[in-house]
Design a protein around this motif. Structure first.
Motif, PDB file in Angstrom:
ATOM      1  N   GLU A 150       0.833  -1.202   0.000  1.00 19.09           N
ATOM      2  CA  GLU A 150       0.000   0.000   0.000  1.00 19.09           C
ATOM      3  C   GLU A 150       0.869   1.255   0.000  1.00 19.09           C
ATOM      4  N   GLN A 151       1.986   1.217   0.742  1.00 20.13           N
ATOM      5  CA  GLN A 151       2.904   2.346   0.737  1.00 20.13           C
ATOM      6  C   GLN A 151       3.480   2.570  -0.660  1.00 20.13           C
ATOM      7  N   ILE A 152       3.830   1.478  -1.328  1.00 18.93           N
ATOM      8  CA  ILE A 152       4.354   1.594  -2.687  1.00 18.93           C
ATOM      9  C   ILE A 152       3.288   2.178  -3.614  1.00 18.93           C
ATOM     10  N   ALA A 153       2.048   1.723  -3.436  1.00 22.97           N
ATOM     11  CA  ALA A 153       0.962   2.194  -4.301  1.00 22.97           C
ATOM     12  C   ALA A 153       0.708   3.685  -4.134  1.00 22.97           C
ATOM     13  N   ARG A 154       0.856   4.192  -2.923  1.00 20.99           N
ATOM     14  CA  ARG A 154       0.620   5.622  -2.711  1.00 20.99           C
ATOM     15  C   ARG A 154       1.903   6.436  -2.878  1.00 20.99           C
ATOM     16  N   GLN A 155       2.949   5.776  -3.368  1.00 20.51           N
ATOM     17  CA  GLN A 155       4.205   6.440  -3.713  1.00 20.51           C
ATOM     18  C   GLN A 155       4.877   7.051  -2.483  1.00 20.51           C
ATOM     19  N   ALA A 156       4.916   6.289  -1.406  1.00 17.13           N
ATOM     20  CA  ALA A 156       5.670   6.723  -0.226  1.00 17.13           C
ATOM     21  C   ALA A 156       7.149   6.777  -0.584  1.00 17.13           C
ATOM     22  N   PRO A 157       7.939   7.608   0.103  1.00 15.36           N
ATOM     23  CA  PRO A 157       9.383   7.682  -0.191  1.00 15.36           C
ATOM     24  C   PRO A 157      10.034   6.312  -0.098  1.00 15.36           C
ATOM     25  N   LEU A 158      10.982   6.058  -0.987  1.00 13.89           N
ATOM     26  CA  LEU A 158      11.636   4.748  -1.038  1.00 13.89           C
ATOM     27  C   LEU A 158      12.310   4.413   0.289  1.00 13.89           C
ATOM     28  N   THR A 159      12.970   5.378   0.911  1.00 16.61           N
ATOM     29  CA  THR A 159      13.644   5.104   2.187  1.00 16.61           C
ATOM     30  C   THR A 159      12.640   4.667   3.242  1.00 16.61           C
ATOM     31  N   GLU A 160      11.457   5.257   3.227  1.00 18.08           N
ATOM     32  CA  GLU A 160      10.416   4.882   4.196  1.00 18.08           C
ATOM     33  C   GLU A 160       9.956   3.445   3.969  1.00 18.08           C
ATOM     34  N   VAL A 161       9.762   3.063   2.721  1.00 14.69           N
ATOM     35  CA  VAL A 161       9.301   1.704   2.412  1.00 14.69           C
ATOM     36  C   VAL A 161      10.367   0.678   2.797  1.00 14.69           C
ATOM     37  N   LEU A 162      11.608   0.915   2.389  1.00 18.42           N
ATOM     38  CA  LEU A 162      12.671  -0.054   2.659  1.00 18.42           C
ATOM     39  C   LEU A 162      12.967  -0.151   4.154  1.00 18.42           C
ATOM     40  N   ASP A 163      12.974   0.967   4.849  1.00 15.09           N
ATOM     41  CA  ASP A 163      13.223   0.941   6.284  1.00 15.09           C
ATOM     42  C   ASP A 163      12.101   0.200   7.006  1.00 15.09           C
ATOM     43  N   GLY A 164      10.852   0.448   6.590  1.00 14.79           N
ATOM     44  CA  GLY A 164       9.724  -0.254   7.197  1.00 14.79           C
ATOM     45  C   GLY A 164       9.773  -1.749   6.941  1.00 14.79           C
ATOM     46  N   MET A 165      10.182  -2.132   5.743  1.00 13.33           N
ATOM     47  CA  MET A 165      10.300  -3.551   5.413  1.00 13.33           C
ATOM     48  C   MET A 165      11.347  -4.223   6.289  1.00 13.33           C
ATOM     49  N   ALA A 166      12.499  -3.587   6.447  1.00 18.22           N
ATOM     50  CA  ALA A 166      13.573  -4.165   7.263  1.00 18.22           C
ATOM     51  C   ALA A 166      13.128  -4.340   8.708  1.00 18.22           C
ATOM     52  N   ARG A 167      12.486  -3.314   9.280  1.00 17.56           N
ATOM     53  CA  ARG A 167      12.033  -3.387  10.673  1.00 17.56           C
ATOM     54  C   ARG A 167      10.957  -4.454  10.837  1.00 17.56           C
ATOM     55  N   CYS A 168      10.082  -4.577   9.854  1.00 15.54           N
ATOM     56  CA  CYS A 168       9.011  -5.576   9.908  1.00 15.54           C
ATOM     57  C   CYS A 168       9.608  -6.981  10.033  1.00 15.54           C
ATOM     58  N   ILE A 169      10.561  -7.305   9.176  1.00 13.82           N
ATOM     59  CA  ILE A 169      11.160  -8.641   9.208  1.00 13.82           C
ATOM     60  C   ILE A 169      11.897  -8.864  10.520  1.00 13.82           C
ATOM     61  N   GLU A 170      12.666  -7.876  10.948  1.00 15.49           N
ATOM     62  CA  GLU A 170      13.457  -8.020  12.168  1.00 15.49           C
ATOM     63  C   GLU A 170      12.584  -8.224  13.405  1.00 15.49           C
ATOM     64  N   GLU A 171      11.403  -7.568  13.414  1.00  8.56           N
ATOM     65  CA  GLU A 171      10.528  -7.671  14.581  1.00  8.56           C
ATOM     66  C   GLU A 171       9.712  -8.957  14.599  1.00  8.56           C
ATOM     67  N   LEU A 172       9.358  -9.471  13.434  1.00  6.53           N
ATOM     68  CA  LEU A 172       8.433 -10.604  13.381  1.00  6.53           C
ATOM     69  C   LEU A 172       9.122 -11.963  13.307  1.00  6.53           C
ATOM     70  N   VAL A 173      10.341 -12.002  12.819  1.00  5.90           N
ATOM     71  CA  VAL A 173      11.040 -13.292  12.740  1.00  5.90           C
ATOM     72  C   VAL A 173      11.546 -13.672  14.131  1.00  5.90           C
TER      73      VAL A 173
END
Length: 424
Positions: A150-173
């Motif tokens: 959804e962030q990609i679809a609304r054209q959120a800044p790339l740094t925001e998307v990639l940082d959120g993705m990294a934190r998501c994996i680190e927190e859930l694994v």
């Protein structure tokens, strides 16, 4: 634009379907647990190995009541089934299994069914269930994955998307890990920092701008080969010879890197998972890498498209501005040329009028161009200027006047000018 068109919407939903299939296939393989209990105190009569493992019960406990946290989790359910004589279910029952560094939180769905004797009296309870720990992790990961899309679809800044993705994996694994995304420069020869929220700053700075090439760590090699590079032990792997001290300072023991590729196969960057200790990837790790590498590719490619679009719009705006400037300059030049042409026409008209007027004046006998000393030579040629002044002179003084006085010309009724003088 604020929304994806139909083509982009298909591209965004495709990773969702692939991610759900991957995560369901790998995380959805729940472990079945079966156990049988007797009497109101719930003495364990038998259990399958999975039950023993999940609840930390050894074979010596068969014929005894459950210990510790296992009892805390199960006894309320066993009591209800034994007391009511009806089957009951508990979903997502959580418990902490193991102790110390081996402790982990698990969840499971359990169904307790009463066991009856030949007279129909409840004599015990049988429990059947399946662990849902991995399923819950998969569901949370899929939910976070949808947020990223959804962030990609609304054209959120790339740094925001990639940082959120990294934190998501680190927190859930469940296992401790650090996620890093490096972005390829346009020439594909170097990698720049993209996101790595949990890696030390000195480490991110040190690898920012590393070259792509064989043996350049996990990421540089993966980018060069265009294929995953799994380094299970940084301390011994030759790919890390030049970075081993740096990795040791950062507390890194393993690094699995995968190239992020565009749809046309060009290099976009690398997606890496670091672990504090040497480690071999499991199927679930490989599934996560595939899912989130694809997500990173979608985000980076969309970012490049938006950058190209903005650059094209800027060039178009600049070209339009240059065109407007050129049109305005052309208009000013045309207006100036028209003004000069009108002024020249007016000057020519005045000159013709002055020449005609002076032509009507009688010719004097002697040269009028001799100055204070005068000239006794006969007046042969008439000269004039654009101011309307005219005089007759001899050939010698007329020549001097033509040389030394600006805008002087030879006047005649035919307006022949110099040609008339030459034909004299």
């Amino acid at each position: 634009m604020n929304a994806l068109d139909s083509h982009d919407r298909f591209e965004a939903t495709a990773p969702v379907r692939r991610a759900e299939a991957d995560l369901r296939g790998l995380f959805g393989q729940a472990t079945a647990v079966i156990a049988s209990f007797a009497g109101p105190t719930h003495v364990l009569e038998s259990a399958n190995p999975a039950f023993m493992t999940l609840f930390g019960v050894d074979q010596a406990r068969v014929g005894d009541v459950l210990p510790g946290s296992a009892a805390d989790s199960l006894v309320p359910l066993l009591d209800q089934a034994y007391r009511t004589g009806e089957a009951c279910t508990a979903r997502d029952v959580c418990a902490e299994l193991g102790t110390g560094p081996d402790a982990r939180e698990v969840s499971f769905d359990l169904t307790a069914e009463p066991r009856r004797d030949s007279a129909g009296e409840v004599v015990g309870v049988q429990v059947i269930g399946s662990e849902t720990t991995q399923v819950r992790h998969a569901q949370r990961l899929m939910a976070e994955h949808r947020v990223l899309l959804e962030q990609i679809a609304r054209q959120a800044p790339l740094t925001e998307v990639l940082d959120g993705m990294a934190r998501c994996i680190e927190e859930l694994v469940p296992q401790e890990l650090f996620v890093s995304v490096l972005l390829a420069e346009p020439d594909g020869l170097h990698l720049r920092h993209g996101a790595a929220p949990s890696l030390p700053a000195f480490y991110n700075e040190a690898i920012d701008g590393i070259a792509t090439g064989e043996g350049v760590g996990s990421c540089g090699t993966a980018a060069h080969r265009r294929e995953p590079v799994i380094v299970t032990d940084i301390a011994t792997d030759p790919f890390w010879d030049d970075f081993r001290d740096l990795a040791e300072r950062a507390g890194l023991g393993a690094c699995w890197s995968t190239p992020i590729l565009a749809r046309d196969g060009s290099l976009l960057g690398t997606f890496a998972m670091y672990h504090p200790a040497p480690r071999v990837p499991q199927d679930t790790d490989l599934a996560l890498i595939e899912v989130f590498t694809g997500t990173a590719a979608l985000a980076i490619e969309r970012h490049h498209i938006e950058q190209a679009k903005r650059a094209a719009e800027a060039r178009a705006a600049s070209a339009l501005e240059d065109l407007a400037t050129a049109v305005e300059a052309e208009r000013e030049l045309r207006a100036d040329a028209e003004h000069r042409a009108a002024a020249a026409a007016d000057l020519a008209a005045r000159m013709r009028a002055a020449a005609v007027e002076q032509a009507r004046a009688p010719r004097p006998e002697l040269c009028q161009l001799g100055g204070k000393a005068g000239c006794a030579a006969p007046a042969e040629i008439k000269v004039a200027d654009s101011w309307g002044d005219a005089a007759w002179g001899c050939a010698a003084h007329v020549e001097q006047a033509l040389i030394h006085v600006r805008s002087v010309f030879i006047a005649s009724e035919e307006l022949g000018g110099l040609a008339t003088y030459l034909r004299r």
